[in-house]
Design a protein around this motif. Structure first.
Motif, PDB file in Angstrom:
ATOM      1  N   ALA A  69     -18.403 -27.355  -4.530  1.00 13.40           N
ATOM      2  CA  ALA A  69     -18.137 -26.938  -5.912  1.00 13.40           C
ATOM      3  C   ALA A  69     -17.857 -25.441  -5.977  1.00 13.40           C
ATOM      4  O   ALA A  69     -16.965 -24.994  -6.707  1.00 13.40           O
ATOM      5  CB  ALA A  69     -19.323 -27.293  -6.806  1.00 13.40           C
ATOM      6  N   GLY A  70     -18.602 -24.659  -5.188  1.00 12.94           N
ATOM      7  CA  GLY A  70     -18.383 -23.222  -5.174  1.00 12.94           C
ATOM      8  C   GLY A  70     -17.033 -22.838  -4.594  1.00 12.94           C
ATOM      9  O   GLY A  70     -16.333 -21.981  -5.140  1.00 12.94           O
ATOM     10  N   VAL A  71     -16.647 -23.473  -3.499  1.00 11.21           N
ATOM     11  CA  VAL A  71     -15.369 -23.164  -2.854  1.00 11.21           C
ATOM     12  C   VAL A  71     -14.199 -23.475  -3.795  1.00 11.21           C
ATOM     13  O   VAL A  71     -13.254 -22.686  -3.940  1.00 11.21           O
ATOM     14  CB  VAL A  71     -15.228 -23.947  -1.535  1.00 11.21           C
ATOM     15  CG1 VAL A  71     -13.808 -23.838  -0.996  1.00 11.21           C
ATOM     16  CG2 VAL A  71     -16.233 -23.432  -0.503  1.00 11.21           C
ATOM     17  N   ILE A  72     -14.249 -24.632  -4.435  1.00 13.53           N
ATOM     18  CA  ILE A  72     -13.176 -25.003  -5.370  1.00 13.53           C
ATOM     19  C   ILE A  72     -13.122 -24.015  -6.532  1.00 13.53           C
ATOM     20  O   ILE A  72     -12.036 -23.572  -6.938  1.00 13.53           O
ATOM     21  CB  ILE A  72     -13.397 -26.435  -5.888  1.00 13.53           C
ATOM     22  CG1 ILE A  72     -13.266 -27.441  -4.734  1.00 13.53           C
ATOM     23  CG2 ILE A  72     -12.393 -26.771  -6.988  1.00 13.53           C
ATOM     24  CD1 ILE A  72     -13.638 -28.852  -5.108  1.00 13.53           C
ATOM     25  N   HIS A  73     -14.283 -23.655  -7.054  1.00 10.31           N
ATOM     26  CA  HIS A  73     -14.342 -22.726  -8.186  1.00 10.31           C
ATOM     27  C   HIS A  73     -13.747 -21.373  -7.836  1.00 10.31           C
ATOM     28  O   HIS A  73     -12.974 -20.797  -8.600  1.00 10.31           O
ATOM     29  CB  HIS A  73     -15.805 -22.585  -8.633  1.00 10.31           C
ATOM     30  CG  HIS A  73     -16.017 -21.606  -9.742  1.00 10.31           C
ATOM     31  ND1 HIS A  73     -16.594 -20.358  -9.541  1.00 10.31           N
ATOM     32  CD2 HIS A  73     -15.725 -21.665 -11.067  1.00 10.31           C
ATOM     33  CE1 HIS A  73     -16.648 -19.723 -10.689  1.00 10.31           C
ATOM     34  NE2 HIS A  73     -16.144 -20.472 -11.624  1.00 10.31           N
ATOM     35  N   TRP A  74     -14.100 -20.854  -6.661  1.00 14.11           N
ATOM     36  CA  TRP A  74     -13.625 -19.530  -6.256  1.00 14.11           C
ATOM     37  C   TRP A  74     -12.130 -19.526  -5.935  1.00 14.11           C
ATOM     38  O   TRP A  74     -11.495 -18.465  -5.927  1.00 14.11           O
ATOM     39  CB  TRP A  74     -14.420 -19.047  -5.042  1.00 14.11           C
ATOM     40  CG  TRP A  74     -15.868 -18.809  -5.373  1.00 14.11           C
ATOM     41  CD1 TRP A  74     -16.381 -18.314  -6.542  1.00 14.11           C
ATOM     42  CD2 TRP A  74     -16.991 -19.081  -4.536  1.00 14.11           C
ATOM     43  NE1 TRP A  74     -17.744 -18.265  -6.493  1.00 14.11           N
ATOM     44  CE2 TRP A  74     -18.162 -18.724  -5.268  1.00 14.11           C
ATOM     45  CE3 TRP A  74     -17.144 -19.592  -3.253  1.00 14.11           C
ATOM     46  CZ2 TRP A  74     -19.448 -18.863  -4.761  1.00 14.11           C
ATOM     47  CZ3 TRP A  74     -18.423 -19.729  -2.736  1.00 14.11           C
ATOM     48  CH2 TRP A  74     -19.558 -19.364  -3.470  1.00 14.11           C
ATOM     49  N   SER A  75     -11.548 -20.684  -5.662  1.00  9.35           N
ATOM     50  CA  SER A  75     -10.130 -20.748  -5.315  1.00  9.35           C
ATOM     51  C   SER A  75      -9.226 -20.912  -6.535  1.00  9.35           C
ATOM     52  O   SER A  75      -8.005 -20.815  -6.409  1.00  9.35           O
ATOM     53  CB  SER A  75      -9.887 -21.911  -4.347  1.00  9.35           C
ATOM     54  OG  SER A  75     -10.122 -23.157  -4.990  1.00  9.35           O
ATOM     55  N   LEU A  76      -9.818 -21.144  -7.715  1.00  8.23           N
ATOM     56  CA  LEU A  76      -9.027 -21.393  -8.914  1.00  8.23           C
ATOM     57  C   LEU A  76      -8.739 -20.113  -9.681  1.00  8.23           C
ATOM     58  O   LEU A  76      -9.510 -19.147  -9.600  1.00  8.23           O
ATOM     59  CB  LEU A  76      -9.780 -22.374  -9.837  1.00  8.23           C
ATOM     60  CG  LEU A  76      -9.947 -23.808  -9.342  1.00  8.23           C
ATOM     61  CD1 LEU A  76     -10.846 -24.594 -10.299  1.00  8.23           C
ATOM     62  CD2 LEU A  76      -8.590 -24.492  -9.212  1.00  8.23           C
ATOM     63  N   PRO A  77      -7.666 -20.087 -10.462  1.00 12.32           N
ATOM     64  CA  PRO A  77      -7.446 -18.955 -11.377  1.00 12.32           C
ATOM     65  C   PRO A  77      -8.497 -18.978 -12.487  1.00 12.32           C
ATOM     66  O   PRO A  77      -9.235 -19.958 -12.638  1.00 12.32           O
ATOM     67  CB  PRO A  77      -6.043 -19.214 -11.927  1.00 12.32           C
ATOM     68  CG  PRO A  77      -5.831 -20.684 -11.762  1.00 12.32           C
ATOM     69  CD  PRO A  77      -6.574 -21.067 -10.522  1.00 12.32           C
ATOM     70  N   THR A  78      -8.528 -17.924 -13.284  1.00  7.59           N
ATOM     71  CA  THR A  78      -9.607 -17.744 -14.247  1.00  7.59           C
ATOM     72  C   THR A  78      -9.777 -18.923 -15.198  1.00  7.59           C
ATOM     73  O   THR A  78     -10.885 -19.440 -15.375  1.00  7.59           O
ATOM     74  CB  THR A  78      -9.368 -16.468 -15.067  1.00  7.59           C
ATOM     75  OG1 THR A  78      -9.318 -15.344 -14.176  1.00  7.59           O
ATOM     76  CG2 THR A  78     -10.495 -16.262 -16.078  1.00  7.59           C
ATOM     77  N   VAL A  87     -17.157 -28.050 -17.127  1.00  5.42           N
ATOM     78  CA  VAL A  87     -17.327 -29.492 -16.896  1.00  5.42           C
ATOM     79  C   VAL A  87     -18.553 -29.757 -16.023  1.00  5.42           C
ATOM     80  O   VAL A  87     -19.365 -30.649 -16.310  1.00  5.42           O
ATOM     81  CB  VAL A  87     -16.058 -30.084 -16.257  1.00  5.42           C
ATOM     82  CG1 VAL A  87     -16.313 -31.523 -15.800  1.00  5.42           C
ATOM     83  CG2 VAL A  87     -14.907 -30.044 -17.244  1.00  5.42           C
ATOM     84  N   ILE A  88     -18.705 -28.974 -14.955  1.00  3.09           N
ATOM     85  CA  ILE A  88     -19.845 -29.193 -14.060  1.00  3.09           C
ATOM     86  C   ILE A  88     -21.152 -28.874 -14.774  1.00  3.09           C
ATOM     87  O   ILE A  88     -22.155 -29.586 -14.608  1.00  3.09           O
ATOM     88  CB  ILE A  88     -19.691 -28.355 -12.780  1.00  3.09           C
ATOM     89  CG1 ILE A  88     -18.564 -28.946 -11.919  1.00  3.09           C
ATOM     90  CG2 ILE A  88     -20.988 -28.298 -11.997  1.00  3.09           C
ATOM     91  CD1 ILE A  88     -18.325 -28.229 -10.623  1.00  3.09           C
ATOM     92  N   LEU A 163     -24.549 -18.326 -10.282  1.00  2.83           N
ATOM     93  CA  LEU A 163     -23.678 -18.709  -9.160  1.00  2.83           C
ATOM     94  C   LEU A 163     -22.525 -19.619  -9.546  1.00  2.83           C
ATOM     95  O   LEU A 163     -21.820 -20.119  -8.670  1.00  2.83           O
ATOM     96  CB  LEU A 163     -24.522 -19.415  -8.084  1.00  2.83           C
ATOM     97  CG  LEU A 163     -25.659 -18.610  -7.459  1.00  2.83           C
ATOM     98  CD1 LEU A 163     -26.476 -19.488  -6.527  1.00  2.83           C
ATOM     99  CD2 LEU A 163     -25.128 -17.390  -6.721  1.00  2.83           C
ATOM    100  N   GLY A 164     -22.311 -19.835 -10.837  1.00  5.36           N
ATOM    101  CA  GLY A 164     -21.225 -20.709 -11.257  1.00  5.36           C
ATOM    102  C   GLY A 164     -21.520 -22.164 -10.909  1.00  5.36           C
ATOM    103  O   GLY A 164     -22.677 -22.583 -10.835  1.00  5.36           O
ATOM    104  N   PRO A 165     -20.480 -22.973 -10.673  1.00  6.45           N
ATOM    105  CA  PRO A 165     -20.681 -24.383 -10.351  1.00  6.45           C
ATOM    106  C   PRO A 165     -21.584 -24.608  -9.143  1.00  6.45           C
ATOM    107  O   PRO A 165     -22.325 -25.588  -9.101  1.00  6.45           O
ATOM    108  CB  PRO A 165     -19.266 -24.882 -10.077  1.00  6.45           C
ATOM    109  CG  PRO A 165     -18.399 -23.999 -10.898  1.00  6.45           C
ATOM    110  CD  PRO A 165     -19.050 -22.638 -10.824  1.00  6.45           C
ATOM    111  N   LEU A 166     -21.509 -23.709  -8.154  1.00  7.13           N
ATOM    112  CA  LEU A 166     -22.391 -23.844  -6.994  1.00  7.13           C
ATOM    113  C   LEU A 166     -23.851 -23.867  -7.449  1.00  7.13           C
ATOM    114  O   LEU A 166     -24.645 -24.702  -7.008  1.00  7.13           O
ATOM    115  CB  LEU A 166     -22.153 -22.697  -6.007  1.00  7.13           C
ATOM    116  CG  LEU A 166     -22.887 -22.754  -4.663  1.00  7.13           C
ATOM    117  CD1 LEU A 166     -22.116 -21.942  -3.629  1.00  7.13           C
ATOM    118  CD2 LEU A 166     -24.313 -22.217  -4.735  1.00  7.13           C
ATOM    119  N   GLY A 167     -24.207 -22.954  -8.348  1.00  8.58           N
ATOM    120  CA  GLY A 167     -25.589 -22.878  -8.819  1.00  8.58           C
ATOM    121  C   GLY A 167     -25.980 -24.059  -9.669  1.00  8.58           C
ATOM    122  O   GLY A 167     -27.089 -24.590  -9.540  1.00  8.58           O
TER     123      GLY A 167
END
Length: 310
Positions: A69-78, A87-88, A163-167
């Motif tokens: 979830a963290g990797v996908i989040h960090w790879s996306l635009p704002t 959503v998460i 931590l965003g979605p990762l957290g």
């Protein structure tokens, strides 16, 4: 600060989605996760080295999903990152679901239908419900609402901010494994030990923020007093502050001895004021909602202040 603003938008959207729609009724990721966790437990929780196996099981279930979830989040635009985080976080919180479960207990309880109320409360607590009286049913339900405010709402929100979605995924999955494995029974005493401790670690700060929020949204002096004087008597390092502060803020008394798996557990009484009754279930739900609004008000105040000073 850009991160905080993005997560404020994401959490706001998630709370609105939860308030309007509740938890997704179909294809909820936690359902599939629970099935996986049951199979991992059945395979690993046997023989020797159960503590080590519990750590391994926790890691293979939680780490890949949280990191992914963290990797996908960090790879996306704002915009995409905010949407994914929203959503998460929505999937990770269950404020409306908790309210619906509590109200499903409150309605038959206030109508005098104790058997139906006992059945409904058995869906949300792990204690034995067959012989509960009206006060015990109301107390168990209010305890569940208050404690799940941290477990199912504020813990996920806190870690989403950090931590965003990762957290959010990390906390929600860790909390789910604690609910499934974190029992002090013969079956889970060693295998579920790590899951229980990780839930305590991840919930330490959110639990105290939740307790403070309950105090601020209810009778502050009573909530604070009960938190500071009674929480140390509770077995749970995080549930104690949350339930004591919440009961004090509502000026009610909850808790007391309860049956778990056929054995009487001498739980302490929490809170102060009048003995809990059926109508207090709805009051606890309203306290939980006011606390969510407080978190939104505080975070948006910081965003607006930053924008004004900048």
């Amino acid at each position: 600060m850009d991160w905080f603003i993005q997560q404020t938008f994401a959490v706001t959207i998630a709370i609105i989605l939860d308030r309007v729609f509740g938890e997704p009724r179909r294809f909820h990721p936690l359902v599939g996760f629970g099935l996986c966790a049951s199979r991992v437990q059945a395979y690993l929780n046997q023989g020797e080295h159960r503590f080590a196996k519990g750590i391994f099981g926790w890691c293979i279930l939680v780490v890949p999903f949280a990191w992914g979830a963290g990797v996908i989040h960090w790879s996306l635009p704002t915009v995409g990152a905010v949407g994914l985080s929203a959503v998460i976080t929505w999937f990770s919180i269950g404020g409306k679901s908790m309210q619906q479960h509590a109200q499903a207990v409150a309605r038959p309880l206030q109508a005098g239908l104790l058997e139906q109320a006992r059945l409904r409360v058995s869906y949300i607590v792990s204690r034995d419900c067959e012989s509960m009286n009206e006060q015990q049913i109301a107390s168990a339900t209010v305890e569940s609402v208050l404690e799940n405010g941290q477990d199912a709402v504020f813990g996920a929100i806190f870690w989403s901010f950090c931590l965003g979605p990762l957290g959010g995924v990390l906390f929600r999955l860790a909390n789910t494994l604690d609910a499934m494995w974190g029992y002090r029974t013969e079956q889970y005493r060693y295998f579920g030990c790590f899951a229980a401790h990780m839930d305590d670690v991840l919930g330490f700060v959110p639990a105290r923020l939740t307790a403070l929020s309950y105090c601020l949204c209810g009778q502050f002096r009573l909530g604070w007093q009960c938190w500071r004087t009674q929480a140390r008597q509770c077995a749970s390092p995080n549930g104690g502050p949350v339930m004591c502060a919440g009961a004090g803020a509502l000026a009610i008394i909850i808790g007391g001895p309860a049956q778990y798996f056929g054995k009487l557990k001498d739980k302490p009484f929490m809170g102060c004021g009048k003995t809990v009754t059926g109508p207090d279930i709805e009051r606890s739900c309203q306290l939980l909602w006011r606390a969510q609004l407080l978190w939104l008000a505080v975070t948006w105040s910081f965003v607006i202040l930053w924008a004004w000073l900048g």
